[in-house]
Design a protein around this motif. Sequence first.
Motif, PDB file in Angstrom:
ATOM      1  N   MET A 147       0.820  -1.197   0.000  1.00 42.13           N
ATOM      2  CA  MET A 147       0.000   0.000   0.000  1.00 42.13           C
ATOM      3  C   MET A 147       0.862   1.257   0.000  1.00 42.13           C
ATOM      4  N   VAL A 148       1.986   1.233   0.720  1.00 40.11           N
ATOM      5  CA  VAL A 148       2.913   2.370   0.700  1.00 40.11           C
ATOM      6  C   VAL A 148       3.454   2.584  -0.702  1.00 40.11           C
ATOM      7  N   VAL A 200       0.875   4.328  -2.791  1.00 44.23           N
ATOM      8  CA  VAL A 200       0.734   5.748  -2.464  1.00 44.23           C
ATOM      9  C   VAL A 200       1.898   6.553  -3.037  1.00 44.23           C
ATOM     10  N   LEU A 253       2.745   7.004   7.759  1.00 46.81           N
ATOM     11  CA  LEU A 253       2.743   5.606   7.336  1.00 46.81           C
ATOM     12  C   LEU A 253       3.946   4.828   7.843  1.00 46.81           C
ATOM     13  N   PHE A 300      -3.887   5.839   5.060  1.00 49.01           N
ATOM     14  CA  PHE A 300      -3.473   5.753   3.657  1.00 49.01           C
ATOM     15  C   PHE A 300      -4.416   6.574   2.782  1.00 49.01           C
TER      16      PHE A 300
END
Length: 372
Positions: A276-277, A280, A302, A316
Amino acid sequence: ADEASAGSGPTPVAAIAIAVLTVLVNLNFALTPGTNVGRLGTLPLVLLNIGLLTPMVVAARLLKPGYSRAPIVIILLGQATITFYNSMLGIVVFTIRDMLLAHIYLRRRVPVVLIAVTAAIVLLLNPAKMVFRNMAGDQFSKGPVSFDQTTENWAEAVSATWSPSSRTPDRRIESTADRLNYNWLSAHVYLAVPSRVPYQMGRTLEDIPMVMTPRLLYPDKPTASGYTRSRWLVQLGIQDSRSVETTAVSLPAPAEAYWNFGWLGVFGVPAVLGLMVGAVLRISPRDPVARVGFVVLLATTLGQFLDMLVWIVPQFVTVAAAALLATAYCRVGRLLRSSRTANAKPLMRAQHEGYRRLRPVPDPGLDEHRQL
């Protein structure tokens, strides 16, 4: 960081507008009774205070010489107001933290003054904060508390905390250390699960869609102290039904992952969050000032797993929304600046033509006379 041009980042007027908007949102949140939440929920509060916009204002100040300090001062005053009324020290501390990281990232130096201010706030006011909440909790639940009453509550809380006859210095520091200690929470989970409390198999994650739904669409959405966080902490035996109303305890994400899926969750959940990082990062703003703010936001929002996933996952969404908001702002700013430049070019050409007409026309006969 890339060198910031004159047209990058928020203009001083836009930055002041952002700062004033932050103050208004803070005042609305600070004066809202404790049992209620504003119609817009906490998303505007998060976006403006600990989202990308405040770090972007800080980055503009550091990257562009001569940039006004007014936006940062206005933001800090607004955040100090919300701290004054409901003792949320984190709002002010987060902005000072962003300023500290931006200084280190851009100027490669550690601002000692900011560290000293943060230490004073945490060590001096944090123990008194709990006394203040216990005193003002019943008053605030009935409606907004007056300035005089809030001042009196703070004075009594600080006096009760730091009076030589009330508590020893070791106990004051110990209370702050307890608030920052997450080891016992993880140890409690690892000892209680599954011997006394069964694996949840993802049930603690069921509230994530509800938390991500704006309160404007879900006016009766339960609060953290009333449902989202409290029932799990009570079930674990970490808090009781009374303490969850005044104190928010953060359950570390690795411990929560173990409570759900055992040791597989301890290793699997960070892998998912890492993906997910990466997602982003792909929407990082291109504007140099906005990119610095985005890096600060990533590092602070995060890069930690000290809370339940029901709060980390919406972060997020907040980061993505802040990045898109900053990108849209910078794009609109470039369009406006290019439009002004395009309108200015015909005027400059007209002025240049007028200047050429006003210049004296050379006389060939005069030049021949000068040559003779």
